[in-house]
Design a protein around this motif. Structure first.
Motif, short mmCIF file in Angstrom:
data_model
loop_
_atom_site.label_atom_id
_atom_site.label_comp_id
_atom_site.label_asym_id
_atom_site.label_seq_id
_atom_site.Cartn_x
_atom_site.Cartn_y
_atom_site.Cartn_z
N ILE A 379 -37.18 26.05 -72.40
CA ILE A 379 -37.44 24.63 -73.07
C ILE A 379 -37.90 25.10 -74.54
O ILE A 379 -37.43 24.36 -75.52
N ALA A 380 -39.21 26.10 -74.66
CA ALA A 380 -39.39 26.41 -76.23
C ALA A 380 -38.07 26.74 -77.09
O ALA A 380 -38.59 25.83 -78.65
N THR A 381 -37.44 27.54 -77.25
CA THR A 381 -36.42 27.41 -78.50
C THR A 381 -35.11 27.37 -77.89
O THR A 381 -34.34 27.15 -78.19
N GLY A 382 -34.72 26.29 -76.71
CA GLY A 382 -33.35 25.81 -76.33
C GLY A 382 -32.50 27.28 -76.27
O GLY A 382 -31.36 26.67 -75.43
N THR A 383 -32.44 28.29 -75.66
CA THR A 383 -32.15 28.97 -75.57
C THR A 383 -31.54 29.24 -74.24
O THR A 383 -31.77 29.35 -73.36
N PRO A 384 -30.24 29.54 -74.13
CA PRO A 384 -29.81 29.11 -72.37
C PRO A 384 -29.75 31.33 -71.81
O PRO A 384 -29.85 31.73 -72.79
N LEU A 385 -29.81 30.97 -70.81
CA LEU A 385 -29.97 32.49 -70.00
C LEU A 385 -29.82 32.23 -68.54
O LEU A 385 -28.84 30.92 -68.33
N SER A 386 -29.13 32.85 -67.88
CA SER A 386 -28.17 32.82 -66.83
C SER A 386 -29.12 33.97 -65.76
O SER A 386 -30.24 34.83 -65.95
N GLY A 387 -29.42 33.26 -64.40
CA GLY A 387 -30.28 34.63 -63.49
C GLY A 387 -30.24 33.76 -61.63
O GLY A 387 -29.61 33.77 -62.05
N TYR A 388 -30.81 34.33 -60.87
CA TYR A 388 -30.78 34.16 -59.86
C TYR A 388 -32.64 33.55 -59.39
O TYR A 388 -33.24 34.07 -59.77
N GLU A 389 -32.47 32.83 -57.66
CA GLU A 389 -33.29 32.28 -57.27
C GLU A 389 -33.52 32.88 -55.50
O GLU A 389 -31.91 33.14 -55.28
N ILE A 390 -33.51 33.61 -55.43
CA ILE A 390 -33.94 34.12 -53.94
C ILE A 390 -35.43 34.16 -53.54
O ILE A 390 -36.30 35.06 -53.77
N HIS A 391 -36.01 33.01 -53.13
CA HIS A 391 -37.79 33.15 -52.74
C HIS A 391 -38.07 32.01 -51.81
O HIS A 391 -36.62 31.25 -50.95
N LEU A 392 -38.48 32.12 -50.47
CA LEU A 392 -39.25 32.12 -49.29
C LEU A 392 -40.33 31.11 -50.43
O LEU A 392 -41.69 31.42 -50.90
N GLY A 393 -40.43 29.26 -50.01
CA GLY A 393 -41.76 28.46 -50.22
C GLY A 393 -41.82 27.97 -51.87
O GLY A 393 -40.01 27.95 -52.50
N ASP A 394 -42.40 26.69 -51.26
CA ASP A 394 -42.18 26.06 -53.28
C ASP A 394 -43.59 26.00 -53.62
O ASP A 394 -44.23 25.59 -52.88
N THR A 395 -43.60 25.58 -54.84
CA THR A 395 -44.79 25.48 -55.59
C THR A 395 -44.69 24.38 -56.58
O THR A 395 -43.94 24.47 -57.06
N SER A 396 -46.28 23.45 -56.55
CA SER A 396 -46.08 22.70 -56.94
C SER A 396 -47.52 22.20 -57.37
O SER A 396 -48.38 23.22 -57.31
N GLY A 397 -48.21 21.44 -58.85
CA GLY A 397 -49.71 21.54 -58.82
C GLY A 397 -49.64 20.69 -60.73
O GLY A 397 -48.73 20.96 -61.35
N PRO A 398 -50.43 21.05 -61.20
CA PRO A 398 -50.96 20.23 -62.75
C PRO A 398 -49.96 21.24 -63.35
O PRO A 398 -49.38 20.62 -64.54
N ASP A 399 -49.81 22.06 -63.19
CA ASP A 399 -49.69 23.24 -64.59
C ASP A 399 -48.52 23.16 -64.43
O ASP A 399 -47.67 23.65 -65.50
N CYS A 400 -47.48 23.29 -63.71
CA CYS A 400 -45.68 23.04 -63.50
C CYS A 400 -45.63 22.09 -64.28
O CYS A 400 -44.60 21.58 -64.98
N ALA A 401 -46.68 20.84 -64.97
CA ALA A 401 -45.94 20.20 -66.02
C ALA A 401 -46.01 21.01 -66.81
O ALA A 401 -45.31 19.60 -68.17
N ARG A 402 -46.48 22.02 -67.34
CA ARG A 402 -45.73 22.59 -68.58
C ARG A 402 -44.89 23.85 -68.41
O ARG A 402 -45.13 25.08 -69.16
N ALA A 403 -43.83 23.40 -67.71
CA ALA A 403 -42.78 24.20 -66.76
C ALA A 403 -42.15 24.38 -68.06
O ALA A 403 -42.15 23.58 -69.32
#
Length: 488
Positions: A379-403
């Motif tokens: 988000i900061a630089t607009g740089t595109p990238l690729s990766g992968y997700e592989i996990h159990l669990g969901d994370t949330s909270g105030p600091d997620c507002a600064r994704a």
């Protein structure tokens, strides 16, 4: 007509995965369509496939060596250890549950059908199937119901090459002893042997080589010297995880007991300006680290307890007070939060534990596993990238507002107010050259590394290395034509 040959080891970690990768690239350069295959693997370092599954990281590298996209059929049974006696079981890319070691032993015979289904389907796309064994066929106590070594070789009717590791010593006993303990019909499947990881003058082993040939009757297919660029390739086994000495910018990585998907570290280890320090249990996190990187974990709550038992929580707090940076990836991200709840007992007894409290987020473990390749953006630089997700669990909270990332169109990750502590579920970040260069610039380091090109050069060098020291023509002649079973 598809041909097939299997690479088995006289022990674990003899270099089977590396040899299969090098052979895949070497035979591909001979204009053959090659497919890697491993019936059963045990690893917490997994890769996400385009068909929405997961396989061992070694098979993903072998696929790359063969010029193919990774597919779940390349590793139809993947065991991901969760504790000392049990593992998560992945069948044809999908999680089917958790089994203890004794229960899995009883279940192996039922897994032969999906293994053969995947092998058959994959073989339709290849001129040559390069099959990797697991562990050693000399573990004859595991022969009944085996799907990883001779049990698979028998079911598929494929010949075998046996690999010994001279670096650990006793290689003559490794090879000769394996023949001695095998049942005659299994020993007859072995058509030749390879000595791997030789250091020094290969000619000094001529007498030893002749002893093996005379005692076993098997031909030698080569003595392979130590491949010096092996460290550039993503390791699969946690035993291969090692520090890399580079420049003044230091990234410290605590070595967790169930560390997972640590391929995130390989691009950093390849950077000339970066020193990656793997911090072993009993050692303090270094006070001069520019970044503490907490990698993924197969058992987040158990590894968090280990983190605290080593006093790393105290070291990490001191690092933060010194205004050092922290990055948590996947399980490491979960650990950085306020709490981790496991109401369904996915990782053990149901309950909730306090996290390290460096991010104001909370994680709840969920039975649903998120498993996908992702396009993303910094988000900061607009740089595109690729990766992968592989996990159990969901994370949330105030600091997620600064994704700080955008993944598949949604905000991803969390950051502290000053931005020095970050977490994300996205693996593979540092495999993206532009993103890695921008991130390392924030640590005061310069990067001009083309990572994918570096891996391709290492695979080409590995192929050339094997061409020079193994008899590939004989390997091709020893491989067997394979016809899929008739369904009539």
């Amino acid at each position: 007509m598809t041909r097939a040959i299997m690479i088995q080891g006289a022990g674990s970690n003899v270099g089977k995965s590396m040899l299969v990768a090098g052979l895949a690239r070497a035979f591909m350069r001979r204009s053959l369509n090659v497919a890697p295959f491993k019936a059963q693997n045990m690893s917490n370092n997994a890769a996400v496939t385009e068909d929405g599954g997961e396989i061992g990281r070694a098979q993903a590298l072998q696929a790359m060596a063969a010029g193919r996209a990774p597919h779940s059929d390349m590793n139809p049974v993947l065991l991901k250890p969760e504790n000392e006696t049990g593992a998560q079981v992945i069948v044809q890319g999908q999680r089917v549950g958790h089994l203890g070691a004794r229960a899995y032993t009883g279940a192996k015979s039922r897994l032969l059908a999906p293994v053969m289904e995947s092998f058959t389907r994959l073989s339709r796309t290849a001129d040559l199937m390069l099959i990797e064994g697991a562990g050693s066929p000399a573990e004859i106590n595991l022969r009944a119901g085996d799907i990883a070594n001779m049990g698979f070789a028998e079911a598929a009717g494929v010949p075998v090459i046996l690999v010994g590791d001279i670096d650990r010593g006793g290689v003559i006993a490794q090879i000769v002893g394996t023949q001695a303990v095998l049942a005659p019909q299994d020993a007859a499947r072995i058509k030749g042997f390879v000595i791997n990881k030789f250091r020094g003058d290969v000619g000094l082993f001529d007498d030893g080589l002749q002893e093996i040939v005379s005692r076993t009757g098997w031909p030698s297919l080569g003595v392979v010297p130590w491949f010096r660029d092996a460290w550039r390739l993503p390791p699969e086994d946690v035993l291969e995880l090692a520090s890399s000495k580079g420049g003044a910018c230091k990234i410290a990585v605590p070595h967790l007991g169930r560390i997972a998907n640590f391929d995130d570290l390989t691009p950093l280890a390849n950077e000339p300006g970066i020193t990656v320090q793997i911090v072993e249990a009993g050692s303090a996190l270094p006070g001069d680290a520019n970044l503490i990187l907490i990698a993924g974990s197969k058992s987040t709550i158990a590894d968090l307890a280990t983190f605290r038992a080593n006093g790393w929580d105290i070291d990490l707090a001191a690092h933060v007070r010194r205004r050092g940076r922290v990055l948590g990836v996947c399980g490491g991200y979960q650990m950085l939060g306020r709490t981790i709840a496991d109401p369904d007992g996915i990782e053990g007894a149901p309950g909730m534990v306090n996290g390290l409290g460096l991010l104001n987020v909370h994680t709840v473990m969920q039975p649903r596993k998120r498993l996908a390749l992702r396009d993303a953006q910094d988000i900061a630089t607009g740089t595109p990238l690729s990766g992968y997700e592989i996990h159990l669990g969901d994370t949330s909270g105030p600091d997620c507002a600064r994704a700080w990332l955008r993944v598949a169109g949604r905000p991803e990750g969390a950051a502290s107010e000053d931005g020095r502590i970050q977490g994300t579920y996205l693996h593979g970040l540092f495999g993206n050259d532009a993103f890695r260069a921008a991130y390392l610039a924030g640590l005061g380091a310069v990067s001009d590394l083309a990572y994918d090109a570096t891996i391709e050069r290492a695979l080409d060098a590995l192929a050339g290395h094997l061409e020079a020291h193994m008899d590939l023509d004989l390997i091709w002649r020893l491989s067997a034509a394979w016809d899929e079973p008739s369904t009539a």
